[in-house]
Design a protein around this motif. Structure first.
Motif, PDB file in Angstrom:
ATOM      1  N   PRO A   4      40.748  42.660  33.146  1.00  0.00           N
ATOM      2  CA  PRO A   4      42.188  42.543  33.424  1.00  0.00           C
ATOM      3  C   PRO A   4      42.424  42.667  34.933  1.00  0.00           C
ATOM      4  O   PRO A   4      41.741  43.420  35.612  1.00  0.00           O
ATOM      5  N   ALA A   5      43.387  41.903  35.442  1.00  0.00           N
ATOM      6  CA  ALA A   5      43.679  41.903  36.873  1.00  0.00           C
ATOM      7  C   ALA A   5      45.135  42.274  37.091  1.00  0.00           C
ATOM      8  O   ALA A   5      46.028  41.709  36.466  1.00  0.00           O
ATOM      9  N   SER A   6      45.383  43.221  37.991  1.00  0.00           N
ATOM     10  CA  SER A   6      46.758  43.635  38.259  1.00  0.00           C
ATOM     11  C   SER A   6      47.424  42.753  39.303  1.00  0.00           C
ATOM     12  O   SER A   6      48.628  42.797  39.472  1.00  0.00           O
ATOM     13  N   GLY A   7      46.641  41.932  40.010  1.00  0.00           N
ATOM     14  CA  GLY A   7      47.202  41.044  41.019  1.00  0.00           C
ATOM     15  C   GLY A   7      47.215  39.603  40.546  1.00  0.00           C
ATOM     16  O   GLY A   7      47.112  39.313  39.354  1.00  0.00           O
ATOM     17  N   GLN A   8      47.294  38.705  41.523  1.00  0.00           N
ATOM     18  CA  GLN A   8      47.323  37.275  41.223  1.00  0.00           C
ATOM     19  C   GLN A   8      45.922  36.696  41.387  1.00  0.00           C
ATOM     20  O   GLN A   8      45.274  36.900  42.409  1.00  0.00           O
TER      21      GLN A   8
ATOM     22  N   VAL B  47      40.941  38.093  42.985  1.00  0.00           N
ATOM     23  CA  VAL B  47      42.284  38.612  42.716  1.00  0.00           C
ATOM     24  C   VAL B  47      42.915  39.086  44.021  1.00  0.00           C
ATOM     25  O   VAL B  47      42.295  39.815  44.795  1.00  0.00           O
TER      26      VAL B  47
ATOM     27  N   GLU C 170      46.244  41.060  45.813  1.00  0.00           N
ATOM     28  CA  GLU C 170      47.380  41.964  45.624  1.00  0.00           C
ATOM     29  C   GLU C 170      48.023  42.222  46.974  1.00  0.00           C
ATOM     30  O   GLU C 170      47.352  42.629  47.918  1.00  0.00           O
TER      31      GLU C 170
END
Length: 110
Positions: free
Chosen positions: A51-55, A68, A70
């Motif tokens: 899972p990635a919290s950024g783009q 990724v 952020e």
């Protein structure tokens, strides 16, 4: 952030797919983001299934890893953007004769 930055990064990432190592691609993306003036950001390489919290801005190692981005996290980068933008406010100047001028001009009107 500049609206053209993400498409430009995606184009670079897509063109470099499989042609560079993940570290080379990450470094190239970081330099482009920093050149656009973004001071606080991170670019990381993670497993494609993580899972990635950024783009997600790219992939490498034949799609097994993703890059990724952020914004607003990490330490400020000294190479981002150079000097700050000049202020548009009028400059307050103290002249040699003791008067104060708004706009930076101490010359007396003729």
């Amino acid at each position: 952030m500049k609206t053209w930055l993400i498409p430009a990064v995606l184009a670079v990432a897509g063109a470099a797919h499989g042609a560079q190592s993940c570290d080379d691609l990450r470094t190239q993306i970081e330099s482009k983001i920093a050149a656009a003036g973004v001071a606080r950001f991170t670019v990381s390489v993670v497993d494609a299934n993580a899972p990635a919290s950024g783009q997600v801005v790219g992939s490498c190692e034949l799609g097994s890893k993703k890059v990724v981005y952020e914004k607003g996290v990490g330490e400020p980068r000294p190479d981002a953007g150079g000097a700050p933008a000049p202020s548009r406010e009028p400059m307050l100047t103290e002249c040699k004769d003791g008067t104060v001028s708004v706009g930076g001009d101490c010359r007396k009107p003729q």
